[in-house]
Design an enzyme around this catalytic site. Structure first.
Site, PDB file in Angstrom:
ATOM      1  N   HIS A   1      -7.771   6.367  -1.231  1.00  0.00           N
ATOM      2  CA  HIS A   1      -9.105   5.400  -1.441  1.00  0.00           C
ATOM      3  C   HIS A   1      -8.206   4.170  -2.028  1.00  0.00           C
ATOM      4  CE1 HIS A   1     -10.582   9.741  -1.863  1.00  0.00           C
ATOM      5  NE2 HIS A   1     -11.649   9.021  -1.755  1.00  0.00           N
TER       6      HIS A   1
ATOM      7  N   ASP B   1      -7.534   4.621  -5.681  1.00  0.00           N
ATOM      8  CA  ASP B   1      -6.448   5.813  -5.883  1.00  0.00           C
ATOM      9  C   ASP B   1      -5.146   4.781  -6.255  1.00  0.00           C
ATOM     10  OD1 ASP B   1      -8.204   7.451  -5.100  1.00  0.00           O
ATOM     11  OD2 ASP B   1      -7.206   7.843  -3.166  1.00  0.00           O
TER      12      ASP B   1
ATOM     13  N   HIS C   1     -16.001  21.708   2.738  1.00  0.00           N
ATOM     14  CA  HIS C   1     -17.235  21.204   2.673  1.00  0.00           C
ATOM     15  C   HIS C   1     -18.269  21.978   3.905  1.00  0.00           C
ATOM     16  CE1 HIS C   1     -15.893  16.908   1.724  1.00  0.00           C
ATOM     17  NE2 HIS C   1     -15.740  17.760   0.684  1.00  0.00           N
TER      18      HIS C   1
END
Ligand code: XUL
Ligand code: CO
Length: 435
Positions: free
Chosen positions: A95, A98, A265
């Protein structure tokens, strides 16, 4: 910069008999690198320190004592190259936030990012490590408390757009092969304060703007949506593979997007990972995998390293049936447990994840070569190849014609229909033979 992880040697393949914790038992880099396309998740492996709601970070990392955030960011970028190289891991993912700290304004934030991206580009010149995908963190900062593209405030939408614009630019700059949208806080806590239709329309608008900008700058990587049913919001809009498919189709985004499916997920959505993978494969949108696993007894995203061979085998079964992941890969969106605080634990966690997938891939390819499951599947649906089955499939039958065929037919017993056994236990025994 001098070596950051001196206790981690270059990890070698030693075969299944090896009892060395710092050796591969199944993953043979020279042979498997291109088909497995492993990636390290920057946010977990370089940033996470093990903080949880009950306690402070525990992880021993070389940048712990570095106060200047830009200096620490540089060390982390060196760190991801050092560790991926030692692990023969071909890719990493990040990201924007990050890799470089946020500044006082977006302009300053972008400047910080440019410094670190330049460093990454430099390090790439002397390294086999490449960028699998980039993404933007549009969920951590308090401005995103009510969502980013789905925020009730247009100014937040605008900020997120500016952030993704920059993230697309740097992903392109670093040769990223994909760009991921995980829905962060795109969802809701209560419908009492939520205009769900408007929020979803805005999210679609946002994704169209991203597609337009990618075209404008010549970013040709694959766009990926990462489904998740809950966490951080009570209800995430990108619930699962099927929900994402419906959304992409409704808003004319299907030509531009595939899915980045994450095991933990899928299980939070009460699916097996194989379910979401099969759905995506059947619909031509299987893009990439976030390779981790949850805990069967915990209802949240524990992001553990993948060690369950049954699951890795069936994931690789779907990947291989898909003809591979193309520009996608197997990204270890996984973190070491808080108690696994040593640098060695970080290396061992990746090694066992890579070995679990390599072993799963071997089992899957043997199952496919032997048609171990295909033979029985073909037999089960053979009725659709001739007679009334073929005629229904060809659109030649109607309710009336089918009623006429059934009214006086012999139908007292299931066997009168030609129904065979589902053979679930037998099929499970077959999979076990290949593990
Ligand atoms: C969160 C998650 C993210 C995405 C990238 O659950 O999986 O880290 O993979 O934003
Ligand atoms: Co993920």
């Amino acid at each position: 910069m001098s070596e950051l992880f001196p206790s981690i040697p270059k990890i070698k393949f030693e075969g299944p008999k090896s009892d060395s914790p710092l050796a591969f038992k199944y993953y043979e880099p020279a042979k498997d690198k291109d088909s497995l396309r492993f990636a390290m998740a920057f946010w977990h492996s370089m940033c996470a320190g093990g903080r949880d709601p009950f306690g402070d970070p525990t992880a021993e990392r070389p940048w712990n004592s570095v106060a200047d955030p830009m200096e620490a960011a540089k060390m982390r970028m060196h760190g991801v190259f050092e560790l991926t190289e030692k692990l023969s891991m071909p890719y990493f993912c990040f990201h924007d936030r990050d890799i470089a700290p946020e500044g006082a304004s977006l302009r300053e934030t972008n400047k910080n990012l440019d410094v670190i991206v330049a460093l990454a580009k430099d390090l790439m010149k002397g390294s086999p490590t490449k960028l699998l995908w980039g993404t933007a963190n549009c969920f951590g900062n308090p401005r995103y408390m009510h969502g980013a593209a789905t925020s009730p405030e247009p100014k937040v939408f605008a900020y997120a757009a500016a952030q993704v614009k920059k993230a697309l630019e740097v992903t392109k700059e670093l040769g990223g092969q994909n760009y991921v949208f995980w829905g962060g806080r795109e969802g809701y806590e209560t419908l009492l304060n939520t205009d769900m239709k408007m929020e979803q329309e805005n999210m679609a608008k946002f994704l169209h703007l991203a597609v337009d900008y990618a075209k404008e700058i010549g970013f040709t990587g694959q766009f990926l949506i990462e489904p998740k049913p809950k966490e951080p919001t009570k209800h995430q809009y990108d619930f699962d593979a099927a929900t994402c498919y419906g959304f992409l189709k409704e808003y004319d985004l299907l030509p531009y997007f595939k899915l980045n499916l994450e095991t933990n997920h899928a299980t939070l959505a009460q699916h097996t990972m194989q379910h979401d993978m099969r759905f995506a494969r059947d619909h031509g949108i299987l893009g990439s995998v976030d390779a981790n696993q949850g805990d069967e007894m915990l209802g949240w995203d524990t992001d553990q390293f993948p060690t369950n061979l049954y699951v890795t085998t069936l994931i690789m079964y779907e990947v291989q049936k898909n003809g591979g992941l193309h520009s996608g890969g197997l990204n270890f969106d996984a973190k070491v447990r808080r108690g696994s605080y040593k640098v060695e634990d970080l290396a061992i966690a990746h090694i066992v994840g890579m070995d679990s997938f390599a072993r799963g891939a071997q089992a899957a390819s043997r199952m496919i070569a032997d048609k171990a499951l295909d033979k029985l599947l073909d037999e089960r649906y053979a009725g659709w190849k001739s007679g009334v089955g073929a005629s229904i499939r060809a659109g030649k039958e109607s309710f009336k014609s089918l009623e006429a065929a059934m009214l006086d037919a012999k139908t007292a017993n299931p066997s009168d229909f030609g129904l065979g056994s589902g053979k679930q236990e037998y099929l499970e025994s077959i999979v076990n033979r290949y593990l």
